[in-house]
Design an enzyme around this catalytic site. Structure first.
Site, PDB file in Angstrom:
ATOM      1  N   GLU A  14       0.817  -1.217   0.000  1.00  0.00           N
ATOM      2  CA  GLU A  14       0.000   0.000   0.000  1.00  0.00           C
ATOM      3  C   GLU A  14       0.847   1.261   0.000  1.00  0.00           C
ATOM      4  O   GLU A  14       0.845   2.006   0.986  1.00  0.00           O
ATOM      5  CB  GLU A  14      -0.837   0.053   1.282  1.00  0.00           C
TER       6      GLU A  14
ATOM      7  N   ARG B  35       2.761   7.750  -0.090  1.00  0.00           N
ATOM      8  CA  ARG B  35       3.696   8.862  -0.233  1.00  0.00           C
ATOM      9  C   ARG B  35       4.625   8.704  -1.447  1.00  0.00           C
ATOM     10  O   ARG B  35       4.859   9.655  -2.185  1.00  0.00           O
ATOM     11  CB  ARG B  35       4.555   8.949   1.033  1.00  0.00           C
TER      12      ARG B  35
ATOM     13  N   ARG C 283       2.681  19.988   7.440  1.00  0.00           N
ATOM     14  CA  ARG C 283       3.641  19.000   7.922  1.00  0.00           C
ATOM     15  C   ARG C 283       4.800  19.583   8.717  1.00  0.00           C
ATOM     16  O   ARG C 283       5.345  18.942   9.602  1.00  0.00           O
ATOM     17  CB  ARG C 283       4.150  18.116   6.771  1.00  0.00           C
TER      18      ARG C 283
ATOM     19  N   CYS D 240      -2.718  33.225  11.486  1.00  0.00           N
ATOM     20  CA  CYS D 240      -2.510  34.059  12.660  1.00  0.00           C
ATOM     21  C   CYS D 240      -1.926  33.200  13.777  1.00  0.00           C
ATOM     22  O   CYS D 240      -2.630  32.849  14.726  1.00  0.00           O
ATOM     23  CB  CYS D 240      -3.848  34.655  13.048  1.00  0.00           C
ATOM     24  N   GLU D 241      -0.680  32.831  13.624  1.00  0.00           N
ATOM     25  CA  GLU D 241      -0.062  31.887  14.552  1.00  0.00           C
ATOM     26  C   GLU D 241       1.442  31.932  14.309  1.00  0.00           C
ATOM     27  O   GLU D 241       1.875  31.736  13.167  1.00  0.00           O
ATOM     28  CB  GLU D 241      -0.644  30.501  14.220  1.00  0.00           C
TER      29      GLU D 241
HETATM   30  N1  LLP Z   1      -1.160   1.662   4.790  1.00  0.00           N
HETATM   31  C1  LLP Z   1      -1.513   2.016   6.036  1.00  0.00           C
HETATM   32  C2  LLP Z   1      -2.295   1.109   6.841  1.00  0.00           C
HETATM   33  C3  LLP Z   1      -1.135   3.278   6.529  1.00  0.00           C
HETATM   34  O1  LLP Z   1      -1.475   3.615   7.760  1.00  0.00           O
HETATM   35  C4  LLP Z   1      -0.394   4.154   5.704  1.00  0.00           C
HETATM   36  C5  LLP Z   1      -0.028   5.478   6.182  1.00  0.00           C
HETATM   37  C6  LLP Z   1      -0.068   3.735   4.409  1.00  0.00           C
HETATM   38  C7  LLP Z   1      -0.465   2.475   3.988  1.00  0.00           C
HETATM   39  C8  LLP Z   1       0.701   4.595   3.439  1.00  0.00           C
HETATM   40  O2  LLP Z   1       1.962   4.895   3.881  1.00  0.00           O
HETATM   41  P1  LLP Z   1       2.950   5.719   2.917  1.00  0.00           P
HETATM   42  O3  LLP Z   1       3.341   4.810   1.791  1.00  0.00           O
HETATM   43  O4  LLP Z   1       2.219   6.901   2.445  1.00  0.00           O
HETATM   44  O5  LLP Z   1       4.103   6.076   3.787  1.00  0.00           O
HETATM   45  N2  LLP Z   1       0.549  12.284   7.681  1.00  0.00           N
HETATM   46  C9  LLP Z   1       1.854  11.660   7.827  1.00  0.00           C
HETATM   47  C10 LLP Z   1       1.860  10.263   7.287  1.00  0.00           C
HETATM   48  C11 LLP Z   1       0.860   9.368   7.959  1.00  0.00           C
HETATM   49  C12 LLP Z   1       0.891   7.990   7.388  1.00  0.00           C
HETATM   50  C13 LLP Z   1      -0.282   7.233   7.842  1.00  0.00           C
HETATM   51  N3  LLP Z   1      -0.388   5.926   7.311  1.00  0.00           N
HETATM   52  C14 LLP Z   1       2.885  12.521   7.102  1.00  0.00           C
HETATM   53  O6  LLP Z   1       2.516  13.545   6.551  1.00  0.00           O
HETATM   54  O7  LLP Z   1       4.054  12.189   7.104  1.00  0.00           O
END
Ligand code: LLP
Length: 438
Positions: free
Chosen positions: A291, A294, A331, A362-363
């Protein structure tokens, strides 16, 4: 890595288009995606699965990284599945015509309405993360006269080196059931008894923005230890295994410069581990899912801003304020994440100073980031921040009643909306004035 092309006018290009012209045409702030990059990344994973594992699996695009109808349509056109984590993501995917049987639904606390939507539309799999949820889902499936395919989320207890807020498989994680303390085993046994749920296998995800290949492989090994132990105890053999996402991307020079083939290598290492473990433990090769979120959309996206006020605090720092901020780029505020940037209209000029880029909220903590190395900027310059394609638009808000910027996608110099601009009317659309205040 996203290639920073500069055209004859000395301006940044993305998807064959002049970034400054895009800013003029669509306004700023503006999220811009390079369609070719998105497609290449999707193909890297899909082709690796085909080549190394006979296509016996599915690459699920983790749409929490960037969710809108267009990206589901694009993922579908590249033969990917989708990971959704809320009723909203599921609804968006379905509205985009995404095939429900290629959707996997996640969430540590799915709502009854979200589960009902999943059952109604026959999503491929629901990844169960609590017995409370399993009972609810069992009931909903029974009512609908269906049997829902499920996976159980397990926690293999692998620590990956990444920001603690984006780590998910540490022993105290809110996600999944621990293999180490026996709760995964116990829960999985209970799931086998549910009449309207069909346990297909297991899921794990160890975190995000990870570069250590070994962490992924270790997690796979731990999963197989569990699969094997579970088979010994119950006779049940998993036919589906989802090993999650988490592959890191290049934000700054502190991160490795990942090429398309590096991502193929990561996935190949994982597949090799799966094949090896199956052989070693005499298990059938499961239908394998990953999955990535990013790594598919992150470097495909940049954000364009217009520089507004410039303020120098003598001897301390210089602020460039832009027309965005934490409402569209959260982020840095949340995780202290670092980025690189350039002046898109002066892309050939040498950087001469280090500046902090402030937003318009405003922060005081509202920064896009600090330590950007740029030529001396003037108000009106177009600032491009790189690697903003993941968890920017999807985490945006209307804080301070700022408008979430539009999103465009560019291919061969041609740009189109993925998400149209919000208007002030959108902001008040659901506001209500109680009778007593009218
Ligand atoms: N699968 C599951 C169950 C997940 O919880 C996540 C990400 C992914 C796949 C995808 O992961 P990726 O390949 O995108 O790393 N908001 C945070 C990232 C939170 C990730 C949450 N779960 C940030 O901006 O770094």
């Amino acid at each position: 890595m996203f290639k920073r092309e500069v055209n004859k006018k000395g301006r940044l290009e993305i998807g064959g288009a002049d970034a400054v012209e895009l800013a003029e045409q669509f306004g700023t702030p503006l999220y811009v995606y390079d369609e070719n990059y998105l497609r290449f990344m999707m193909r890297v994973y899909r082709d690796t699965l085909d080549r190394e594992y006979d296509g016996n699996g599915l690459v699920l695009y983790a749409s929490k990284a960037f969710s809108c109808m267009g990206i589901y349509a694009l993922a579908n056109s590249e033969g990917l599945g989708a990971d959704v984590v809320s009723g909203g993501e599921l609804y968006t995917a379905l509205k985009a015509g995404f095939p429900a049987e290629k959707i996997m639904m996640h969430g540590n606390n799915k709502l009854k309405e979200e589960l009902a939507l999943a059952v109604e539309h026959n999503v491929g799999w629901v990844v169960v993360d609590s017995l409370w949820e399993a009972d609810m889902l069992d009931g909903l499936s029974e009512q609908a006269g269906k049997v829902q395919n499920i996976l159980l989320r397990i926690n293999p207890g692998v620590e990956a080196h990444t920001h603690s807020f984006v780590q998910t498989a540490t022993p105290d994680s809110k996600f999944g059931f621990s293999v180490a303390d026996g709760s995964a085993m116990e829960t999985a046994k209970k799931l086998l008894e549910k009449k309207h749920l069909c346990l297909k296998g297991f899921h794990c995800h160890i975190g995000s923005q990870i570069f250590e290949k070994h962490s992924f492989v270790l997690a796979a090994e731990k999963c197989f230890e569990f699969l094997s132990a579970f088979k010994k105890e119950t006779g049940f053999e998993a036919s589906v295994l989802n090993l999650g996402g988490g592959y890191g991307i290049h934000y700054t020079k502190d991160d490795p410069n990942m090429s398309f083939s590096d991502y193929a290598d990561y996935f190949t290492a994982l597949i090799d581990a799966v094949k090896y473990e199956c052989e070693k433990r005499s298990l059938k090769r499961p239908f394998l899912c990953i999955e990535p979120g990013r790594s598919i959309v992150g470097e495909a996206g940049i954000t364009l801003y217009t520089v507004g006020s410039i303020k120098e605090i003598k001897g301390i720092k210089k602020y460039l304020a832009v027309d965005g901020g934490m409402f569209e780029s959260p982020r840095y505020c949340l995780y202290g994440s670092k980025y690189e940037a350039m002046l898109a209209n002066r892309a050939n000029e040498e950087p001469t100073e280090y500046v902090s880029v402030a937003g318009k909220c405003c922060e005081s903590g509202d920064l896009i980031g600090e330590g950007f190395n740029l030529p001396k900027a003037k108000s009106g310059d177009i600032l491009a921040v790189f690697s903003t394609g993941a968890y920017h638009y999807s985490m945006a808000s209307n804080y301070n009643r700022n408008l979430v910027p539009p999103v465009i996608i560019v291919k061969d110099g041609k740009a189109d909306y993925l998400v149209k601009p919000q208007t002030y009317d959108d902001l008040i659309r659901n506001d209500a004035l109680p009778a007593s205040l009218k």
